[in-house]
Design a protein around this motif. Structure first.
Motif, short mmCIF file in Angstrom:
data_model
loop_
_atom_site.label_atom_id
_atom_site.label_comp_id
_atom_site.label_asym_id
_atom_site.label_seq_id
_atom_site.Cartn_x
_atom_site.Cartn_y
_atom_site.Cartn_z
N CYS A 14 57.91 38.15 39.54
CA CYS A 14 56.69 38.48 40.69
C CYS A 14 57.17 39.75 41.23
O CYS A 14 56.11 40.87 41.22
CB CYS A 14 56.37 37.53 41.89
N LEU A 115 51.54 32.94 37.64
CA LEU A 115 50.97 33.99 38.57
C LEU A 115 49.87 34.84 37.64
O LEU A 115 49.87 34.79 36.73
CB LEU A 115 52.10 35.05 38.91
N LYS A 116 48.80 35.14 38.66
CA LYS A 116 47.68 36.06 37.68
C LYS A 116 48.26 37.47 37.62
O LYS A 116 49.09 37.92 38.08
CB LYS A 116 46.52 36.12 38.69
N ASP A 117 47.95 38.06 36.45
CA ASP A 117 48.09 39.73 36.20
C ASP A 117 47.47 40.21 37.20
O ASP A 117 46.27 39.86 37.80
CB ASP A 117 47.51 39.78 34.79
N ARG A 118 47.98 41.58 37.60
CA ARG A 118 47.66 42.39 38.53
C ARG A 118 46.71 43.37 37.90
O ARG A 118 47.01 43.83 36.36
CB ARG A 118 48.80 43.17 39.29
N VAL A 148 36.73 43.00 41.77
CA VAL A 148 37.81 42.28 41.12
C VAL A 148 37.38 41.60 40.00
O VAL A 148 36.25 40.81 40.24
CB VAL A 148 38.83 41.46 42.28
N LYS A 150 37.42 38.27 37.50
CA LYS A 150 38.12 36.87 37.28
C LYS A 150 39.00 36.84 36.71
O LYS A 150 39.33 37.36 35.51
CB LYS A 150 36.92 36.10 36.84
N TYR A 152 42.13 38.18 37.63
CA TYR A 152 43.11 39.16 37.88
C TYR A 152 43.37 39.06 39.61
O TYR A 152 42.46 38.55 40.46
CB TYR A 152 42.98 40.44 37.57
N THR A 153 44.50 39.44 40.12
CA THR A 153 44.54 39.78 41.43
C THR A 153 44.80 41.34 41.71
O THR A 153 45.50 42.04 40.94
CB THR A 153 46.03 39.02 41.99
N ARG A 154 43.84 41.78 42.29
CA ARG A 154 44.02 43.42 42.71
C ARG A 154 45.00 43.89 43.43
O ARG A 154 45.31 43.28 44.59
CB ARG A 154 42.52 43.59 43.31
#
Length: 240
Positions: A14, A115-118, A148, A150, A152-154
């Protein structure tokens, strides 16, 4: 793998995602001395403490056996970014480089499950010194550029500083500086280890990519440049 080991792995990865893309220009200002963390085959990675932060800033530098025109061609070849930009899954120009040297880019950084991709929107400004031909790229985050997506994490904030300086017509000095704020519960010793490891891998990958025939001067010169306003030295020019 034990549960404890799995958690440590996730925390490590991470941070490796965030540390390379969440950087602060303030950390690049004159401060303490840079301390060497890696030096091999002409590639050097340095770190130094940043006031008020536990995670150190990094600087990576080397001289590539490639002319400035070839190095800049790699930077403009967005489809090939995943082959050298460590952890980058995709990279695109949302707004192409304009006459003023400004452009907007969007890229996705891979993160390990669960984890979500950034994803990252960045405003860039590319400029060049008329006498030395040195090219610099300054980048700053544009988190509100678009909604943002769906899944993904911005990344809310990102800044970067690249320098590309021709040593001669066949060699180019490249430097990249950054400072990360990973957030979350990350052991400081792991964070500072990754600060060295991630930029090192990126430059090692870049060195390999520059040997590809697509970036030979003969091939690069025949293509429409991504950054049309840049000038490159030739045999009639004396470098300073």
């Amino acid at each position: 793998m034990s549960t404890q080991a799995f958690v440590k792995s996730i925390r490590f990865n991470c941070f490796s995602v965030i540390a390379f893309i969440a950087v602060s220009i303030n950390a690049f200002a004159d401060g303490g001395d840079w301390e060497s963390q890696y030096s091999e085959d002409g590639l050097e990675v340095f770190t130094r403490a940043v006031e008020g932060a536990q995670v150190k800033a990094f600087k990576v530098q080397t001289v590539f056996d490639a002319p400035l025109q070839s190095v800049i061609a790699v930077i403009g070849d967005t489809e090939n970014y995943p082959n050298w930009f460590h952890l980058c899954e995709s990279y695109t120009f949302v707004e192409a480089p304009a006459a003023a040297g400004a452009y907007t880019s969007y890229y996705i950084v891979s993160a390990p499950w669960p984890l979500k991709d950034r994803d990252v929107y960045v405003k860039n400004r590319i400029s060049q010194d008329a006498e030395t031909y040195t090219v610099t790229i300054k980048s700053s985050g544009a988190a509100d550029f678009a909604p943002v997506k769906k899944g993904y994490t911005r990344v809310p904030d990102v800044s970067a500083y690249w320098t590309f300086k021709p040593v001669d017509r066949n060699k180019t000095y490249v430097e990249f500086m950054g400072h990360g704020y990973p957030g979350g519960i990350i052991p400081v010793w792991i964070a500072n280890m990754v600060v060295t490891d991630v930029p090192k891998k990126t430059f090692q990958n870049l060195r390999k990519v520059l040997t590809e025939s697509r970036y030979d001067i003969a091939n690069v010169s025949q293509k429409e440049p991504a950054f049309p306003n840049l000038k490159f030295p030739d045999s009639r020019v004396s470098l300073k």
